[in-house]
Design a protein around this motif. Sequence first.
Motif, PDB file in Angstrom:
ATOM      1  N   HIS A 296      -9.724  -3.550   3.971  1.00 22.64           N
ATOM      2  CA  HIS A 296     -10.018  -2.440   3.059  1.00 22.64           C
ATOM      3  C   HIS A 296      -8.743  -1.605   2.998  1.00 22.64           C
ATOM      4  O   HIS A 296      -8.300  -1.051   4.002  1.00 22.64           O
ATOM      5  CB  HIS A 296     -11.194  -1.613   3.568  1.00 22.64           C
ATOM      6  CG  HIS A 296     -11.612  -0.540   2.625  1.00 22.64           C
ATOM      7  ND1 HIS A 296     -12.413  -0.792   1.539  1.00 22.64           N
ATOM      8  CD2 HIS A 296     -11.306   0.773   2.579  1.00 22.64           C
ATOM      9  CE1 HIS A 296     -12.597   0.330   0.868  1.00 22.64           C
ATOM     10  NE2 HIS A 296     -11.928   1.298   1.486  1.00 22.64           N
TER      11      HIS A 296
ATOM     12  N   ALA B 180     -11.407   4.294  -7.890  1.00 20.46           N
ATOM     13  CA  ALA B 180     -10.539   5.422  -7.565  1.00 20.46           C
ATOM     14  C   ALA B 180     -11.346   6.699  -7.386  1.00 20.46           C
ATOM     15  O   ALA B 180     -12.381   6.891  -8.025  1.00 20.46           O
ATOM     16  CB  ALA B 180      -9.511   5.618  -8.671  1.00 20.46           C
ATOM     17  N   THR B 181     -10.836   7.580  -6.522  1.00 15.94           N
ATOM     18  CA  THR B 181     -11.442   8.888  -6.283  1.00 15.94           C
ATOM     19  C   THR B 181     -10.343   9.941  -6.192  1.00 15.94           C
ATOM     20  O   THR B 181      -9.181   9.620  -5.936  1.00 15.94           O
ATOM     21  CB  THR B 181     -12.244   8.923  -4.970  1.00 15.94           C
ATOM     22  OG1 THR B 181     -11.365   8.576  -3.888  1.00 15.94           O
ATOM     23  CG2 THR B 181     -13.423   7.994  -5.000  1.00 15.94           C
TER      24      THR B 181
ATOM     25  N   CYS C 225       1.235  -0.389  -2.431  1.00 19.04           N
ATOM     26  CA  CYS C 225       0.870  -0.709  -1.058  1.00 19.04           C
ATOM     27  C   CYS C 225       1.241  -2.161  -0.774  1.00 19.04           C
ATOM     28  O   CYS C 225       1.264  -2.986  -1.678  1.00 19.04           O
ATOM     29  CB  CYS C 225      -0.614  -0.464  -0.807  1.00 19.04           C
ATOM     30  SG  CYS C 225      -1.702  -1.379  -1.899  1.00 19.04           S
TER      31      CYS C 225
ATOM     32  N   THR D 134      -6.802   8.555  -4.893  1.00 23.05           N
ATOM     33  CA  THR D 134      -6.678   7.352  -4.082  1.00 23.05           C
ATOM     34  C   THR D 134      -7.361   6.182  -4.780  1.00 23.05           C
ATOM     35  O   THR D 134      -8.455   6.331  -5.325  1.00 23.05           O
ATOM     36  CB  THR D 134      -7.350   7.567  -2.709  1.00 23.05           C
ATOM     37  OG1 THR D 134      -6.754   8.709  -2.094  1.00 23.05           O
ATOM     38  CG2 THR D 134      -7.181   6.371  -1.807  1.00 23.05           C
ATOM     39  N   VAL D 135      -6.701   5.019  -4.742  1.00 24.23           N
ATOM     40  CA  VAL D 135      -7.272   3.785  -5.274  1.00 24.23           C
ATOM     41  C   VAL D 135      -7.695   2.931  -4.081  1.00 24.23           C
ATOM     42  O   VAL D 135      -6.947   2.786  -3.112  1.00 24.23           O
ATOM     43  CB  VAL D 135      -6.253   3.015  -6.145  1.00 24.23           C
ATOM     44  CG1 VAL D 135      -6.836   1.696  -6.622  1.00 24.23           C
ATOM     45  CG2 VAL D 135      -5.822   3.865  -7.328  1.00 24.23           C
ATOM     46  N   GLU D 136      -8.910   2.394  -4.155  1.00 25.85           N
ATOM     47  CA  GLU D 136      -9.427   1.578  -3.058  1.00 25.85           C
ATOM     48  C   GLU D 136      -9.449   0.114  -3.463  1.00 25.85           C
ATOM     49  O   GLU D 136      -9.856  -0.216  -4.581  1.00 25.85           O
ATOM     50  CB  GLU D 136     -10.813   2.060  -2.657  1.00 25.85           C
ATOM     51  CG  GLU D 136     -10.761   3.488  -2.159  1.00 25.85           C
ATOM     52  CD  GLU D 136     -12.032   3.914  -1.459  1.00 25.85           C
ATOM     53  OE1 GLU D 136     -12.793   3.047  -1.005  1.00 25.85           O
ATOM     54  OE2 GLU D 136     -12.241   5.129  -1.370  1.00 25.85           O
TER      55      GLU D 136
ATOM     56  N   ARG E 133      -6.503   1.501   1.202  1.00 24.97           N
ATOM     57  CA  ARG E 133      -6.522   2.733   0.405  1.00 24.97           C
ATOM     58  C   ARG E 133      -5.092   3.025  -0.020  1.00 24.97           C
ATOM     59  O   ARG E 133      -4.224   3.179   0.824  1.00 24.97           O
ATOM     60  CB  ARG E 133      -7.091   3.885   1.214  1.00 24.97           C
ATOM     61  CG  ARG E 133      -8.555   3.706   1.554  1.00 24.97           C
ATOM     62  CD  ARG E 133      -9.046   4.856   2.398  1.00 24.97           C
ATOM     63  NE  ARG E 133      -8.707   6.112   1.757  1.00 24.97           N
ATOM     64  CZ  ARG E 133      -9.591   7.006   1.331  1.00 24.97           C
ATOM     65  NH1 ARG E 133     -10.858   6.799   1.523  1.00 24.97           N
ATOM     66  NH2 ARG E 133      -9.206   8.116   0.746  1.00 24.97           N
ATOM     67  N   CYS E 134      -4.861   3.122  -1.307  1.00 30.14           N
ATOM     68  CA  CYS E 134      -3.527   3.359  -1.848  1.00 30.14           C
ATOM     69  C   CYS E 134      -3.476   4.768  -2.441  1.00 30.14           C
ATOM     70  O   CYS E 134      -4.163   5.049  -3.434  1.00 30.14           O
ATOM     71  CB  CYS E 134      -3.204   2.312  -2.914  1.00 30.14           C
ATOM     72  SG  CYS E 134      -1.567   2.500  -3.631  1.00 30.14           S
ATOM     73  N   VAL E 135      -2.694   5.647  -1.827  1.00 27.47           N
ATOM     74  CA  VAL E 135      -2.552   7.001  -2.349  1.00 27.47           C
ATOM     75  C   VAL E 135      -1.607   6.976  -3.547  1.00 27.47           C
ATOM     76  O   VAL E 135      -0.720   6.135  -3.631  1.00 27.47           O
ATOM     77  CB  VAL E 135      -2.045   7.979  -1.270  1.00 27.47           C
ATOM     78  CG1 VAL E 135      -3.076   8.135  -0.167  1.00 27.47           C
ATOM     79  CG2 VAL E 135      -0.724   7.532  -0.697  1.00 27.47           C
TER      80      VAL E 135
ATOM     81  N   MET F 223     -16.865   8.410  -7.788  1.00 25.21           N
ATOM     82  CA  MET F 223     -15.836   7.381  -7.819  1.00 25.21           C
ATOM     83  C   MET F 223     -15.876   6.630  -9.140  1.00 25.21           C
ATOM     84  O   MET F 223     -16.951   6.310  -9.642  1.00 25.21           O
ATOM     85  CB  MET F 223     -16.048   6.407  -6.659  1.00 25.21           C
ATOM     86  CG  MET F 223     -15.025   5.317  -6.580  1.00 25.21           C
ATOM     87  SD  MET F 223     -15.335   4.292  -5.119  1.00 25.21           S
ATOM     88  CE  MET F 223     -13.732   3.603  -4.875  1.00 25.21           C
TER      89      MET F 223
ATOM     90  N   GLU G 150     -10.186  -4.033  -1.885  1.00 27.07           N
ATOM     91  CA  GLU G 150     -10.683  -4.944  -0.853  1.00 27.07           C
ATOM     92  C   GLU G 150      -9.938  -6.247  -1.049  1.00 27.07           C
ATOM     93  O   GLU G 150     -10.005  -6.855  -2.121  1.00 27.07           O
ATOM     94  CB  GLU G 150     -12.189  -5.152  -0.986  1.00 27.07           C
ATOM     95  CG  GLU G 150     -12.991  -3.939  -0.614  1.00 27.07           C
ATOM     96  CD  GLU G 150     -14.490  -4.171  -0.735  1.00 27.07           C
ATOM     97  OE1 GLU G 150     -14.902  -5.297  -1.071  1.00 27.07           O
ATOM     98  OE2 GLU G 150     -15.239  -3.217  -0.507  1.00 27.07           O
TER      99      GLU G 150
END
Length: 175
Positions: A107, A13-14, A97, A156-158, A109-111, A54, A160
């Motif tokens: 890939h 997450a970032t 998501c 945001t959570v990333e 990205r979940c806000v 991150m 894969e």
Amino acid sequence: MAELHIIGQIVGATGFPQSTLFCKWGIHTGGAWRLLSGLREGQTQVDSPHNGEMAFWSHPIDLHYTTKGLQGWPKLHLQVWHQDSFGRCQLLGYGYCHVPSSPGHHHVRCVTWRPLGSWQEQLAHIFVGGGPQLRSPDLIYSGADRYRLHTVAMGTVELELGVILRHFDKYGVES
């Protein structure tokens, strides 16, 4: 029956205001879906990156579903939490998501967002911590009453995700 394999990871997450983060996750499907193997929910470890970096979790996701229909396609719902130096946990954000419906490597990205609350709750959040939380986490992905919420955007959570479809052609879905 048609089969769906979801193999991947919650990378990290970032963009969150605090560091020392962990993530609680779960997956929601419709009634036509049956989980053959894997876990419906889980929690990552805590990562404490330097400011602005991150938070890495690399938490595995490995699910195998069968389905009779496409209604209720799987959705991932996430909760990002902050753990302070005393071990207290504070909710920082909710998000969800859809699992991609095309096969291959994705890939995602979940806000995330969190409830804003009244001005008294916002003031208490600044000085004491904590903050408003949802009574029913189902609001994260259902959307029925979510439009009434006053929220603020968080990080945001990333993810894969590798998606494998099997026998979907028998149900009229082309990959």
